[in-house]
Design a protein around this motif. Structure first.
Motif, PDB file in Angstrom:
ATOM      1  N   VAL A 183       6.515  -1.053   0.135  1.00  0.00           N
ATOM      2  CA  VAL A 183       6.631  -0.155  -1.015  1.00  0.00           C
ATOM      3  C   VAL A 183       7.050   1.232  -0.548  1.00  0.00           C
ATOM      4  O   VAL A 183       7.820   1.926  -1.227  1.00  0.00           O
ATOM      5  CB  VAL A 183       5.296  -0.100  -1.785  1.00  0.00           C
ATOM      6  N   ASP A 184       6.575   1.642   0.618  1.00  0.00           N
ATOM      7  CA  ASP A 184       6.944   2.961   1.137  1.00  0.00           C
ATOM      8  C   ASP A 184       8.442   3.074   1.396  1.00  0.00           C
ATOM      9  O   ASP A 184       9.035   4.144   1.218  1.00  0.00           O
ATOM     10  CB  ASP A 184       6.175   3.266   2.424  1.00  0.00           C
ATOM     11  N   ASP A 185       9.064   1.973   1.843  1.00  0.00           N
ATOM     12  CA  ASP A 185      10.517   1.996   2.047  1.00  0.00           C
ATOM     13  C   ASP A 185      11.237   2.212   0.724  1.00  0.00           C
ATOM     14  O   ASP A 185      12.223   2.960   0.651  1.00  0.00           O
ATOM     15  CB  ASP A 185      10.983   0.686   2.689  1.00  0.00           C
ATOM     16  N   LEU A 186      10.767   1.550  -0.327  1.00  0.00           N
ATOM     17  CA  LEU A 186      11.345   1.754  -1.653  1.00  0.00           C
ATOM     18  C   LEU A 186      11.212   3.215  -2.071  1.00  0.00           C
ATOM     19  O   LEU A 186      12.168   3.826  -2.573  1.00  0.00           O
ATOM     20  CB  LEU A 186      10.651   0.861  -2.686  1.00  0.00           C
ATOM     21  N   PHE A 187      10.029   3.776  -1.871  1.00  0.00           N
ATOM     22  CA  PHE A 187       9.781   5.169  -2.251  1.00  0.00           C
ATOM     23  C   PHE A 187      10.681   6.119  -1.458  1.00  0.00           C
ATOM     24  O   PHE A 187      11.322   7.014  -2.039  1.00  0.00           O
ATOM     25  CB  PHE A 187       8.316   5.521  -2.022  1.00  0.00           C
ATOM     26  N   ASN A 188      10.736   5.931  -0.123  1.00  0.00           N
ATOM     27  CA  ASN A 188      11.515   6.839   0.714  1.00  0.00           C
ATOM     28  C   ASN A 188      13.013   6.742   0.422  1.00  0.00           C
ATOM     29  O   ASN A 188      13.711   7.759   0.370  1.00  0.00           O
ATOM     30  CB  ASN A 188      11.257   6.545   2.194  1.00  0.00           C
ATOM     31  N   ASN A 189      13.513   5.504   0.257  1.00  0.00           N
ATOM     32  CA  ASN A 189      14.925   5.337  -0.064  1.00  0.00           C
ATOM     33  C   ASN A 189      15.264   5.972  -1.410  1.00  0.00           C
ATOM     34  O   ASN A 189      16.285   6.659  -1.544  1.00  0.00           O
ATOM     35  CB  ASN A 189      15.293   3.851  -0.105  1.00  0.00           C
ATOM     36  N   LEU A 190      14.400   5.746  -2.394  1.00  0.00           N
ATOM     37  CA  LEU A 190      14.637   6.319  -3.722  1.00  0.00           C
ATOM     38  C   LEU A 190      14.570   7.844  -3.667  1.00  0.00           C
ATOM     39  O   LEU A 190      15.368   8.537  -4.317  1.00  0.00           O
ATOM     40  CB  LEU A 190      13.611   5.779  -4.715  1.00  0.00           C
ATOM     41  N   LEU A 191      13.637   8.373  -2.878  1.00  0.00           N
ATOM     42  CA  LEU A 191      13.542   9.826  -2.712  1.00  0.00           C
ATOM     43  C   LEU A 191      14.826  10.377  -2.093  1.00  0.00           C
ATOM     44  O   LEU A 191      15.325  11.425  -2.510  1.00  0.00           O
ATOM     45  CB  LEU A 191      12.343  10.170  -1.821  1.00  0.00           C
ATOM     46  N   GLY A 192      15.381   9.659  -1.110  1.00  0.00           N
ATOM     47  CA  GLY A 192      16.644  10.087  -0.508  1.00  0.00           C
ATOM     48  C   GLY A 192      17.773  10.110  -1.520  1.00  0.00           C
ATOM     49  O   GLY A 192      18.583  11.050  -1.539  1.00  0.00           O
ATOM     50  N   ALA A 193      17.843   9.088  -2.393  1.00  0.00           N
ATOM     51  CA  ALA A 193      18.879   9.053  -3.430  1.00  0.00           C
ATOM     52  C   ALA A 193      18.713  10.217  -4.400  1.00  0.00           C
ATOM     53  O   ALA A 193      19.701  10.838  -4.824  1.00  0.00           O
ATOM     54  CB  ALA A 193      18.822   7.725  -4.174  1.00  0.00           C
ATOM     55  N   ILE A 194      17.455  10.544  -4.754  1.00  0.00           N
ATOM     56  CA  ILE A 194      17.191  11.677  -5.654  1.00  0.00           C
ATOM     57  C   ILE A 194      17.625  12.985  -5.009  1.00  0.00           C
ATOM     58  O   ILE A 194      18.245  13.846  -5.650  1.00  0.00           O
ATOM     59  CB  ILE A 194      15.694  11.716  -6.032  1.00  0.00           C
ATOM     60  N   SER A 202       0.845  -1.190   0.000  1.00  0.00           N
ATOM     61  CA  SER A 202       0.000   0.000   0.000  1.00  0.00           C
ATOM     62  C   SER A 202       0.888   1.251   0.000  1.00  0.00           C
ATOM     63  O   SER A 202       1.505   1.580   1.007  1.00  0.00           O
ATOM     64  CB  SER A 202      -0.914  -0.006   1.229  1.00  0.00           C
ATOM     65  N   LEU A 203       0.943   1.929  -1.134  1.00  0.00           N
ATOM     66  CA  LEU A 203       1.792   3.108  -1.264  1.00  0.00           C
ATOM     67  C   LEU A 203       1.278   4.246  -0.380  1.00  0.00           C
ATOM     68  O   LEU A 203       0.073   4.510  -0.329  1.00  0.00           O
ATOM     69  CB  LEU A 203       1.839   3.558  -2.731  1.00  0.00           C
ATOM     70  N   PHE A 204       2.208   4.886   0.328  1.00  0.00           N
ATOM     71  CA  PHE A 204       1.950   6.013   1.235  1.00  0.00           C
ATOM     72  C   PHE A 204       1.159   5.613   2.478  1.00  0.00           C
ATOM     73  O   PHE A 204       0.626   6.477   3.185  1.00  0.00           O
ATOM     74  CB  PHE A 204       1.219   7.160   0.516  1.00  0.00           C
ATOM     75  N   ASN A 205       1.092   4.310   2.767  1.00  0.00           N
ATOM     76  CA  ASN A 205       0.416   3.866   3.977  1.00  0.00           C
ATOM     77  C   ASN A 205       1.104   4.419   5.228  1.00  0.00           C
ATOM     78  O   ASN A 205       0.450   4.848   6.183  1.00  0.00           O
ATOM     79  CB  ASN A 205       0.391   2.337   4.043  1.00  0.00           C
ATOM     80  N   SER A 206       2.438   4.423   5.231  1.00  0.00           N
ATOM     81  CA  SER A 206       3.173   4.942   6.394  1.00  0.00           C
ATOM     82  C   SER A 206       2.930   6.429   6.576  1.00  0.00           C
ATOM     83  O   SER A 206       2.896   6.927   7.703  1.00  0.00           O
ATOM     84  CB  SER A 206       4.676   4.675   6.237  1.00  0.00           C
ATOM     85  N   TYR A 207       2.722   7.157   5.476  1.00  0.00           N
ATOM     86  CA  TYR A 207       2.434   8.593   5.566  1.00  0.00           C
ATOM     87  C   TYR A 207       1.046   8.821   6.161  1.00  0.00           C
ATOM     88  O   TYR A 207       0.850   9.743   6.966  1.00  0.00           O
ATOM     89  CB  TYR A 207       2.527   9.243   4.188  1.00  0.00           C
ATOM     90  N   ARG A 208       0.085   8.010   5.754  1.00  0.00           N
ATOM     91  CA  ARG A 208      -1.261   8.160   6.323  1.00  0.00           C
ATOM     92  C   ARG A 208      -1.263   7.851   7.815  1.00  0.00           C
ATOM     93  O   ARG A 208      -1.914   8.552   8.603  1.00  0.00           O
ATOM     94  CB  ARG A 208      -2.246   7.243   5.574  1.00  0.00           C
ATOM     95  N   GLU A 209      -0.542   6.799   8.212  1.00  0.00           N
ATOM     96  CA  GLU A 209      -0.452   6.477   9.640  1.00  0.00           C
ATOM     97  C   GLU A 209       0.238   7.600  10.416  1.00  0.00           C
ATOM     98  O   GLU A 209      -0.201   7.976  11.510  1.00  0.00           O
ATOM     99  CB  GLU A 209       0.312   5.161   9.827  1.00  0.00           C
ATOM    100  N   ALA A 210       1.323   8.123   9.862  1.00  0.00           N
ATOM    101  CA  ALA A 210       2.040   9.211  10.529  1.00  0.00           C
ATOM    102  C   ALA A 210       1.167  10.458  10.637  1.00  0.00           C
ATOM    103  O   ALA A 210       1.182  11.149  11.666  1.00  0.00           O
ATOM    104  CB  ALA A 210       3.328   9.535   9.770  1.00  0.00           C
ATOM    105  N   TRP A 211       0.382  10.736   9.591  1.00  0.00           N
ATOM    106  CA  TRP A 211      -0.490  11.915   9.618  1.00  0.00           C
ATOM    107  C   TRP A 211      -1.616  11.737  10.640  1.00  0.00           C
ATOM    108  O   TRP A 211      -1.931  12.662  11.381  1.00  0.00           O
ATOM    109  CB  TRP A 211      -1.067  12.159   8.233  1.00  0.00           C
ATOM    110  N   ASN A 212      -2.218  10.545  10.692  1.00  0.00           N
ATOM    111  CA  ASN A 212      -3.314  10.311  11.627  1.00  0.00           C
ATOM    112  C   ASN A 212      -2.834  10.298  13.073  1.00  0.00           C
ATOM    113  O   ASN A 212      -3.444  10.907  13.953  1.00  0.00           O
ATOM    114  CB  ASN A 212      -4.014   8.990  11.303  1.00  0.00           C
TER     115      ASN A 212
END
Length: 398
Positions: A155-166, A83-93
């Motif tokens: 999937v969120d870990d992949l997104f966050n790690n890739l964002l860090g590399a960018i 679930s993409l951005f699931n960790s962001y939704r949990e952190a926001w809530n």
């Protein structure tokens, strides 16, 4: 997870990376100087810059592998979260420090990758090389965690790690363009960093402008509610009445520190070298005498936990009576309300439950738990009781 723990972990794996780097350097020396130059007679030399950057990159990779793989146990049994951005939704809530902390750390962890990789060779300064390699690296880690059970494939870990590399790639390329006085190109490379800072800053600012924060029970993932039946058996009172409205007592950083200093003073612990580790909602106050003592304090409502680190030395818990515990707690400056409900939860562990104890227009509720040890001391206190002051009275007229 406190900053002390994070820095301690990084320190441990920095030493591991340093030792591994020394071993690899010795192997490289043998292969390069003995085999390549002496036996094969080749004379191609490596620049000091290449050797330095390569060493830093290898050390960084070893540290990442240590933190993401070596430091974990196989407890996850091939768990996945697609679930993409699931960790962001949990952190926001929830809007708790641990939630945002893991997101930010996953981003920051790959920033050095984006910075160092383009410096290894000029060909890696093309975005496709660095971003593609960053994706392969984080995907390898996630797949290894999935196969071995050393972590969760997210999937969120992949997104966050890739964002860090960018972000790292944008930072180093922006600096290189500034050195060549290509300022417009530099701004373009820095734009991902600016965008992330604006988005995170905007989220945190918007949250703190909300009077009651977010709804922590909001769903982070979709749930099929078609087969759900809701039954309401509450009968509303038709009578008009006026009821008091209470609000928790919040604390500033200065007020929290003053409370902790007074707390330690009650038990004769000096605070001259009190360490402060402050987060958004919680402050950790540590005195590193022998033994170490720590109080974690919630700024929002004044709840706190006290820990005497000598309790970790294998001292057994011991049973006692309520009168002795109350006397001991007096030394800490803690007075248990008379109408509290006392119970023993297990050997040496006790708890007082406080419900709607009204005193001077302040409502006290919650619980206080302690652990009593064989050396006749209390080494753990969890004071989860907080005061609510009466702010107004409101009518429930319809």
């Amino acid at each position: 997870m406190t900053a002390d723990f994070i820095f301690s972990t990084l320190k441990d794996y920095f030493l591991l990376a340093l030792l591994a780097l020394i071993a690899l350097s010795i192997l490289f020396f043998i292969l390069y100087y003995v085999v390549y130059r002496k036996l094969l007679g080749r004379d191609k030399r490596l620049s000091k810059k290449q050797m330095l950057v390569s060493s830093m990159f290898v050390g960084y990779v070893i540290m990442v592998i240590g933190v993401t793989i070596i430091d974990r146990g196989a407890h996850f049994n091939s768990q996945t979260d697609f679930s993409l951005f699931n960790s962001y939704r949990e952190a926001w809530n929830n809007f708790g420090i641990p939630d945002w902390q893991f997101i930010i750390l996953n981003i920051v962890m790959f920033v050095p990758f984006g910075i160092l990789f383009p410096l290894l060779h000029s060909r890696f300064q093309k975005a496709v090389w660095t971003i593609g390699s960053g994706l392969l690296f984080t995907l390898s880690i996630e797949l290894f965690q999935l196969i071995t059970g050393l972590g969760i494939f997210e999937v969120d870990d992949l997104f966050n790690n890739l964002l860090g590399a960018i972000l790292g790639y944008g930072i180093v390329m922006g600096i290189l363009k500034i050195r060549k006085k290509k300022f417009k190109r530099a701004v373009a490379y820095f734009s991902p960093l600016f965008l992330v800072l604006i988005l995170f800053g905007g989220m945190f600012a918007y949250y703190h402008l909300k009077e009651f924060g977010n709804l922590s029970l909001a769903a982070s993932t979709k749930v099929d509610m078609n087969e759900t039946t809701v039954i309401l058996d509450v009968v509303l009172d038709d009578m008009d009445s006026t009821v008091p409205i209470y609000k928790v007592n919040s604390y500033s950083h200065t007020e929290a520190k003053e409370f902790v200093e007074a707390f330690f003073k009650n038990i004769d612990i000096g605070t001259e070298e009190l360490e402060e580790d402050l987060y958004l909602d919680t402050g950790f106050y540590t005195t590193r005498v022998d033994p170490t003592f720590r109080v974690s304090f919630e700024f929002f409502d004044g709840r706190y936990d006290y820990l005497d680190f000598s309790s970790l030395d294998g001292i057994d818990l011991k049973d006692t009576d309520e009168k002795n515990l109350l006397n001991k707690l007096t030394n800490f400056g803690i007075n248990i309300p008379t109408h509290s409900q006392f119970q023993q939860t297990e050997t040496g562990s006790y708890e007082w439950t406080i419900r709607n104890d009204l005193e001077n227009d302040q409502l006290l509720e919650g619980y206080i738990s302690v652990n009593y040890y064989a050396d006749d001391s209390i080494k753990n206190i969890s004071n989860q009781a907080h005061y609510l002051r009466q702010s107004k009275r409101r009518s429930n007229k319809k």
